[in-house]
Motif scaffolding. Structure first.
Motif, PDB file in Angstrom:
ATOM      1  N   HIS A  55       0.824  -1.214   0.000  1.00  0.00           N
ATOM      2  CA  HIS A  55       0.000   0.000   0.000  1.00  0.00           C
ATOM      3  C   HIS A  55       0.859   1.265   0.000  1.00  0.00           C
ATOM      4  O   HIS A  55       0.331   2.361  -0.198  1.00  0.00           O
ATOM      5  N   PHE A  56       2.177   1.121   0.214  1.00  0.00           N
ATOM      6  CA  PHE A  56       3.108   2.249   0.147  1.00  0.00           C
ATOM      7  C   PHE A  56       3.859   2.136  -1.175  1.00  0.00           C
ATOM      8  O   PHE A  56       4.936   1.542  -1.249  1.00  0.00           O
ATOM      9  N   GLU A  57       3.292   2.707  -2.219  1.00  0.00           N
ATOM     10  CA  GLU A  57       3.820   2.505  -3.568  1.00  0.00           C
ATOM     11  C   GLU A  57       5.255   3.000  -3.712  1.00  0.00           C
ATOM     12  O   GLU A  57       6.031   2.434  -4.487  1.00  0.00           O
ATOM     13  N   ASP A  58       5.626   4.040  -2.976  1.00  0.00           N
ATOM     14  CA  ASP A  58       6.977   4.572  -3.098  1.00  0.00           C
ATOM     15  C   ASP A  58       8.010   3.702  -2.403  1.00  0.00           C
ATOM     16  O   ASP A  58       9.217   3.855  -2.626  1.00  0.00           O
ATOM     17  N   LEU A  59       7.560   2.778  -1.577  1.00  0.00           N
ATOM     18  CA  LEU A  59       8.477   1.900  -0.850  1.00  0.00           C
ATOM     19  C   LEU A  59       8.402   0.450  -1.316  1.00  0.00           C
ATOM     20  O   LEU A  59       9.368  -0.305  -1.147  1.00  0.00           O
ATOM     21  N   ALA A  60       7.277   0.050  -1.873  1.00  0.00           N
ATOM     22  CA  ALA A  60       7.037  -1.365  -2.188  1.00  0.00           C
ATOM     23  C   ALA A  60       8.121  -1.955  -3.074  1.00  0.00           C
ATOM     24  O   ALA A  60       8.586  -3.082  -2.847  1.00  0.00           O
ATOM     25  N   ALA A  61       8.560  -1.208  -4.100  1.00  0.00           N
ATOM     26  CA  ALA A  61       9.562  -1.757  -5.024  1.00  0.00           C
ATOM     27  C   ALA A  61      10.874  -2.056  -4.317  1.00  0.00           C
ATOM     28  O   ALA A  61      11.634  -2.945  -4.724  1.00  0.00           O
ATOM     29  N   GLY A  62      11.161  -1.346  -3.235  1.00  0.00           N
ATOM     30  CA  GLY A  62      12.410  -1.552  -2.514  1.00  0.00           C
ATOM     31  C   GLY A  62      12.470  -2.849  -1.738  1.00  0.00           C
ATOM     32  O   GLY A  62      13.549  -3.254  -1.283  1.00  0.00           O
ATOM     33  N   THR A  63      11.342  -3.538  -1.585  1.00  0.00           N
ATOM     34  CA  THR A  63      11.332  -4.800  -0.830  1.00  0.00           C
ATOM     35  C   THR A  63      11.860  -5.970  -1.655  1.00  0.00           C
ATOM     36  O   THR A  63      12.028  -7.061  -1.125  1.00  0.00           O
ATOM     37  N   ALA A  64      12.142  -5.729  -2.952  1.00  0.00           N
ATOM     38  CA  ALA A  64      12.621  -6.830  -3.803  1.00  0.00           C
ATOM     39  C   ALA A  64      13.926  -7.417  -3.286  1.00  0.00           C
ATOM     40  O   ALA A  64      14.210  -8.599  -3.470  1.00  0.00           O
ATOM     41  N   GLY A  65      14.745  -6.596  -2.626  1.00  0.00           N
ATOM     42  CA  GLY A  65      16.015  -7.091  -2.112  1.00  0.00           C
ATOM     43  C   GLY A  65      15.954  -7.598  -0.689  1.00  0.00           C
ATOM     44  O   GLY A  65      16.998  -7.947  -0.107  1.00  0.00           O
ATOM     45  N   CYS A  66      14.762  -7.647  -0.109  1.00  0.00           N
ATOM     46  CA  CYS A  66      14.627  -8.107   1.276  1.00  0.00           C
ATOM     47  C   CYS A  66      14.791  -9.621   1.378  1.00  0.00           C
ATOM     48  O   CYS A  66      14.416 -10.358   0.450  1.00  0.00           O
ATOM     49  N   PRO A  67      15.335 -10.122   2.499  1.00  0.00           N
ATOM     50  CA  PRO A  67      15.424 -11.568   2.686  1.00  0.00           C
ATOM     51  C   PRO A  67      14.042 -12.169   2.841  1.00  0.00           C
ATOM     52  O   PRO A  67      13.071 -11.465   3.173  1.00  0.00           O
ATOM     53  N   ARG A  68      13.930 -13.469   2.594  1.00  0.00           N
ATOM     54  CA  ARG A  68      12.652 -14.153   2.717  1.00  0.00           C
ATOM     55  C   ARG A  68      12.082 -13.981   4.132  1.00  0.00           C
ATOM     56  O   ARG A  68      12.803 -14.146   5.117  1.00  0.00           O
ATOM     57  N   GLY A  69      10.822 -13.659   4.202  1.00  0.00           N
ATOM     58  CA  GLY A  69      10.172 -13.516   5.501  1.00  0.00           C
ATOM     59  C   GLY A  69      10.503 -12.227   6.223  1.00  0.00           C
ATOM     60  O   GLY A  69      10.265 -12.106   7.427  1.00  0.00           O
ATOM     61  N   CYS A  70      11.067 -11.254   5.517  1.00  0.00           N
ATOM     62  CA  CYS A  70      11.457  -9.988   6.148  1.00  0.00           C
ATOM     63  C   CYS A  70      10.236  -9.292   6.738  1.00  0.00           C
ATOM     64  O   CYS A  70       9.184  -9.204   6.090  1.00  0.00           O
ATOM     65  N   SER A  71      10.369  -8.797   7.944  1.00  0.00           N
ATOM     66  CA  SER A  71       9.279  -8.067   8.590  1.00  0.00           C
ATOM     67  C   SER A  71       9.274  -6.602   8.194  1.00  0.00           C
ATOM     68  O   SER A  71       8.375  -5.854   8.567  1.00  0.00           O
ATOM     69  N   HIS A  72      10.291  -6.170   7.445  1.00  0.00           N
ATOM     70  CA  HIS A  72      10.486  -4.783   7.018  1.00  0.00           C
ATOM     71  C   HIS A  72      10.739  -3.837   8.189  1.00  0.00           C
ATOM     72  O   HIS A  72      10.587  -2.630   8.061  1.00  0.00           O
ATOM     73  N   ASP A  73      11.132  -4.436   9.313  1.00  0.00           N
ATOM     74  CA  ASP A  73      11.504  -3.642  10.488  1.00  0.00           C
ATOM     75  C   ASP A  73      12.652  -4.350  11.203  1.00  0.00           C
ATOM     76  O   ASP A  73      12.591  -4.633  12.396  1.00  0.00           O
ATOM     77  N   GLU A  74      13.697  -4.675  10.436  1.00  0.00           N
ATOM     78  CA  GLU A  74      14.839  -5.415  10.965  1.00  0.00           C
ATOM     79  C   GLU A  74      16.108  -4.969  10.240  1.00  0.00           C
ATOM     80  O   GLU A  74      16.037  -4.357   9.166  1.00  0.00           O
ATOM     81  N   PRO A  75      17.292  -5.260  10.796  1.00  0.00           N
ATOM     82  CA  PRO A  75      18.554  -4.764  10.219  1.00  0.00           C
ATOM     83  C   PRO A  75      18.787  -5.178   8.778  1.00  0.00           C
ATOM     84  O   PRO A  75      19.401  -4.427   8.009  1.00  0.00           O
TER      85      PRO A  75
END
Length: 342
Positions: free
Chosen positions: A285-305
Motif C-alpha cells: 500500500h506504500f507505492e513509493d516503498l514497495a519496489a524496494g522490498t525486492a532485495g529483502c530476505p525471505r520472511g522480512c518483517s520490514h523492520d529489521e537490520p
C-alpha cells in the motif's frame, strides 16, 4: 409345493415407496432471478434491516445460505414480501460479491478475521484531542485496517476546544492522511459540533460510504447525531478515574446523509485486532516503498537490520519524504503486535 400366491408375478406386487430418499436429489439451487436487491443497514438477533429504494425491508437469512455471515453494508437479494409493510418478513437468498471488507481479529495472535462492514470506501477514525487523551497507537492500528481493506482513511479530531491538534497531526504528515478538526459547542442543553467544522466533515463524507470507528467517549455518537439529526444515537461521558468512555453504540448501523452518502456508526472499540494482516502484503500500500522490498530476505518483517528498505530510502528512490515515510510504515507495522497501550 404350491400356495395361494403361485399365480402372481412381479407386476402384481405393490412396492411401498421409501420415505427416505424417494425424491431425486440435486445440487442445483434456485437462481432467484426475481430477487429484489437491497443494502443491509443494521443486524439485530437474526433479523436484517435493509434499504430497498425508499423503503426499509426486514428480512431473515434463507437456510440455503448456510453459515455465511451477513453484515452491514452487504448488498443482498431477497424474495418473499419485500413491501416493507409492518409485520412482514422477506428472505435473503443471495449475498452479492463485496467490493471492500473492513475486518478485525479478536486479538493480534488470532488470524481468524471478523467482518465488520462490507462495501464501504472510507474509514473515518474519530479521536479526541483531550478527555480522553488521544491514542496514536490506536489510530495507527485503524490505519493498518483501512489500508488492508482498501479504504481511504480520514482523521476526524474532536474536542479541539480543549487542546491544539498540531502536535498530534505531526505523526501523520508523512502519510498524507487527510484530517478534519472539530470543536465542541453547547447548543441549549446538548453538546454538539461547531457548525463550520461540521460542514467540513459533511464535505469529506458527501457521496461516500464512510465507516466511523473510535474509542468510546471520543465524541463519535455526538458527531453522528449532528450529521444525521434523526439518528438519536446515545452519548456518554468519560470516566474521570480511568479516562475511558462508556460504550454507547451497541451495534453497527448505516445512516443515510441528506446531502448524499452513508455513514456507518460502529460500537466504540478499546482495541483493533490485526492478526489477519500480512506485513508482506501491507507494504504494497506504500507505492513509493514497495519496489524496494525486492532485495529483502525471505520472511522480512520490514523492520529489521537486514531489510532492504533502508538502502532503498538512502539512495533516494522514495523521494525527499522517504525517511519519514519508512519510519511511519514501520510504526504502523509495529502497531500490529503487543498490547494496546494507547
Amino acid at each position: 409345493m404350491s400356495g395361494r400366491y403361485d399365480h402372481l408375478d412381479e407386476s402384481d406386487v405393490r412396492v411401498r415407496a421409501s420415505r427416505k430418499g424417494s425424491r431425486p436429489r440435486t445440487k442445483e439451487r434456485p437462481a432467484h432471478e426475481d430477487a429484489v436487491l437491497g443494502v443491509v443497514t443494521t443486524v439485530d438477533r437474526g433479523r436484517y434491516t435493509t434499504r430497498v429504494d425508499d423503503r426499509s425491508v426486514i428480512a431473515m437469512r434463507a437456510r440455503e445460505l448456510g453459515r455465511a455471515r451477513i453484515v452491514v453494508g452487504d448488498r443482498v437479494g431477497m424474495v418473499g414480501d419485500t413491501s416493507g409493510r409492518a409485520d412482514t418478513l422477506a428472505r435473503i437468498v443471495r449475498v452479492e460479491e463485496r467490493r471492500t471488507v473492513l475486518r478485525r481479529s479478536a486479538d493480534d495472535s488470532d488470524t481468524v478475521e471478523r467482518v465488520i462492514v462490507a462495501n464501504a470506501d472510507q474509514l473515518v477514525i474519530v479521536t479526541a484531542l483531550a478527555d480522553p487523551e488521544p491514542r496514536a497507537r490506536m489510530v495507527d492500528r485503524c490505519l493498518v485496517a483501512a489500508y488492508d481493506a482498501g479504504l481511504d482513511p480520514l482523521l476526524v479530531l474532536t474536542k479541539a476546544d480543549l487542546a491544539s491538534p498540531a502536535e498530534f497531526l505531526q505523526h501523520y504528515t508523512a502519510l498524507d492522511v487527510p484530517a478534519v478538526v472539530t470543536a465542541s459547542v453547547v447548543d441549549g442543553e446538548r453538546l454538539t459540533v461547531d457548525a463550520d467544522d461540521l460542514e467540513r466533515v459533511r464535505e469529506a463524507l458527501q457521496g461516500r460510504t464512510s465507516v466511523l470507528v473510535g474509542h468510546s467517549g471520543v465524541g463519535k455518537s455526538t458527531l453522528v447525531n449532528a450529521l444525521v439529526p434523526h439518528a438519536a444515537r446515545a452519548t456518554g461521558v468519560v470516566n474521570a478515574v480511568t479516562g475511558r468512555g462508556r460504550h454507547t453504540s451497541t451495534s453497527a448501523i448505516a445512516l443515510e446523509l441528506a446531502e448524499g452518502g452513508w455513514v456507518v456508526d460502529t460500537p466504540g472499540v478499546r482495541s483493533f485486532g490485526l492478526g489477519h494482516v500480512d506485513p508482506a502484503t501491507f507494504v504494497q500500500h506504500f507505492e513509493d516503498l514497495a519496489a524496494g522490498t525486492a532485495g529483502c530476505p525471505r520472511g522480512c518483517s520490514h523492520d529489521e537490520p537486514e531489510c532492504a528498505l533502508d538502502a532503498w530510502v538512502e539512495q533516494g528512490h522514495a523521494g525527499p519524504a522517504g525517511p519519514a515515510r519508512l519510519e511511519s510504515l514501520r510504526r504502523l507495522l509495529r502497531s500490529r503486535t503487543g498490547e494496546e497501550h494507547g
